[in-house]
Design an enzyme around this catalytic site. Structure first.
Site, PDB file in Angstrom:
ATOM      1  N   ASN A 173       1.064  -1.157   0.002  1.00 13.08           N
ATOM      2  CA  ASN A 173      -0.038   0.020  -0.131  1.00 13.08           C
ATOM      3  C   ASN A 173       1.121   1.197  -0.136  1.00 13.08           C
ATOM      4  O   ASN A 173       1.511   1.709   1.036  1.00 13.08           O
ATOM      5  CB  ASN A 173      -0.999   0.129   1.367  1.00 13.08           C
ATOM      6  N   GLU A 200      -7.233   4.392   7.332  1.00 12.08           N
ATOM      7  CA  GLU A 200      -7.252   5.901   7.286  1.00 12.08           C
ATOM      8  C   GLU A 200      -8.413   6.246   6.463  1.00 12.08           C
ATOM      9  O   GLU A 200      -8.551   7.483   6.482  1.00 12.08           O
ATOM     10  CB  GLU A 200      -5.838   6.061   6.278  1.00 12.08           C
ATOM     11  N   GLU A 218      -5.235  -4.880  10.342  1.00 12.98           N
ATOM     12  CA  GLU A 218      -4.139  -3.885  10.576  1.00 12.98           C
ATOM     13  C   GLU A 218      -4.529  -3.253  11.725  1.00 12.98           C
ATOM     14  O   GLU A 218      -5.177  -2.489  11.701  1.00 12.98           O
ATOM     15  CB  GLU A 218      -4.025  -2.879   9.272  1.00 12.98           C
ATOM     16  N   GLY A 254       2.439   2.475  10.760  1.00 15.64           N
ATOM     17  CA  GLY A 254       2.997   3.785  10.795  1.00 15.64           C
ATOM     18  C   GLY A 254       3.890   4.019  11.962  1.00 15.64           C
ATOM     19  O   GLY A 254       4.356   5.082  11.987  1.00 15.64           O
ATOM     20  N   SER A 282       3.540  -1.962  10.344  1.00 10.04           N
ATOM     21  CA  SER A 282       4.849  -1.738  10.592  1.00 10.04           C
ATOM     22  C   SER A 282       5.604  -3.036  10.298  1.00 10.04           C
ATOM     23  O   SER A 282       6.755  -3.556  10.933  1.00 10.04           O
ATOM     24  CB  SER A 282       5.134  -1.248  12.231  1.00 10.04           C
TER      25      SER A 282
HETATM   26  O1  LIG Z   1      -1.380   0.700   6.623  1.00 15.11           O
HETATM   27  C1  LIG Z   1      -0.751  -0.271   6.086  1.00 15.11           C
HETATM   28  C2  LIG Z   1       0.597  -0.654   7.043  1.00 15.11           C
HETATM   29  O2  LIG Z   1       1.493   0.614   6.914  1.00 15.11           O
HETATM   30  P1  LIG Z   1       2.909   0.390   7.649  1.00 15.11           P
HETATM   31  O3  LIG Z   1       3.498  -0.837   7.125  1.00 15.11           O
HETATM   32  O4  LIG Z   1       3.727   1.667   7.101  1.00 15.11           O
HETATM   33  O5  LIG Z   1       2.670   0.409   9.209  1.00 15.11           O
HETATM   34  N1  LIG Z   1      -0.986  -1.046   5.426  1.00 15.11           N
HETATM   35  O6  LIG Z   1      -2.277  -0.857   4.621  1.00 15.11           O
END
Ligand SMILES: O=C(COP(=O)(O)O)NO
Length: 249
Positions: free
Chosen positions: A10, A97, A166, A172, A212
């Site tokens: 992503n 998000e 997630e 993040g 992460s």
């Molecule tokens: O949102 C994420 C994960 O993001 P990170 O790997 O940067 O934590 N995947 O859709």
């Protein structure tokens, strides 16, 4: 049950024409495990470039979001048919998000159903906040999200769905879930599918971990019984993405 390992990238709202082409060139030239299904999700504006640039046979291109409306007066939105028109066959739905931006469980489910009905496959995202985890509500939250999805999809629709768990507190932040934390929720998701949908959907649905994930932590996570791959954010923009793709070897 052997489920084909799956790794999504992503890219979120990152990159330029050149950087996207460079990431894809690296993937095209890398020695990728042929038994892994890879899907990369650049920003909408880079989708045509990505579709044209990808040559690796096990790599597909996804949108990061899609409208549940067929077409028309929806400024700024992108429809399922428009994605199909440019050769995109996957989309992410329900990323935390997007949910934070106001998408309800029902709206995410409607987008997922519209995508499948229009011929797309879907990476459907779920996960809890830190407050919900600390309140011991993780499984309750994820089951509520699953129930909303199951209201709109049924039967063979499930064959077009890959689930991504997630935890919001891991996205993040560098605070990856432990193998135990991730496996516990993945097992709960699979149990929910078995109880509320069917044994075959429970056995066949890939459940990805996202939050992460890096080249350092992916191998231990990949060893977990109910972790069938990853949805990778930041690390998908880096050369280590290849190591994550190959983490199940
Ligand atoms: O949102 C994420 C994960 O993001 P990170 O790997 O940067 O934590 N995947 O859709």
């Amino acid at each position: 049950m052997a489920r084909k390992f799956f790794v999504g990238g992503n890219f979120k709202m990152n990159g330029t024409k050149e950087s996207i082409k460079s990431i894809i060139k690296n993937l095209n030239e890398a020695k990728l495990d042929p038994n892994v299904e890879v899907v990369i999700a650049p920003s909408h504006i880079f989708l045509p470039i990505a579709v044209d640039a990808v040559t690796a046979s096990n790599v597909a291109v996804a949108a990061q979001n899609v409208s549940n409306k067929p077409n028309g007066a929806h400024t700024g939105e992108v429809s399922v048919s428009q994605l199909k028109d440019i050769g995109v066959n996957w989309t992410i739905t329900g990323h935390s998000e997007r949910r934070a931006a106001g998408e309800s469980d029902e709206e995410v489910a409607l987008k997922t159903k519209a995508a499948i009905d229009g011929g797309l496959s879907v990476i459907w995202c779920c996960g809890e906040s830190l407050e919900e985890r600390e309140a011991g509500k993780t499984v309750e939250v994820v089951e509520k999200q699953l129930a909303a999805l199951a209201e709109k999809v049924s039967g063979d629709d499930w064959k077009k769905i890959v689930i991504a768990y997630e935890p919001i507190w891991a996205i993040g932040t560098g605070k990856v879930a432990t193998t135990e934390q991730a496996q516990e929720v993945h097992a709960a998701i699979r149990k929910w599918l078995r109880t509320n949908v069917s044994d075959s959907v429970a056995d066949e649905t890939r459940i990805l971990y996202g939050g992460s994930v890096t080249a350092k932590n992916c191998k231990d996570l990949a060893k977990q019984e109910d972790i069938d791959g990853f949805l990778v954010g930041g690390a998908s923009l880096k050369p280590e993405f290849v190591d994550i793709i190959n983490s199940n070897q």
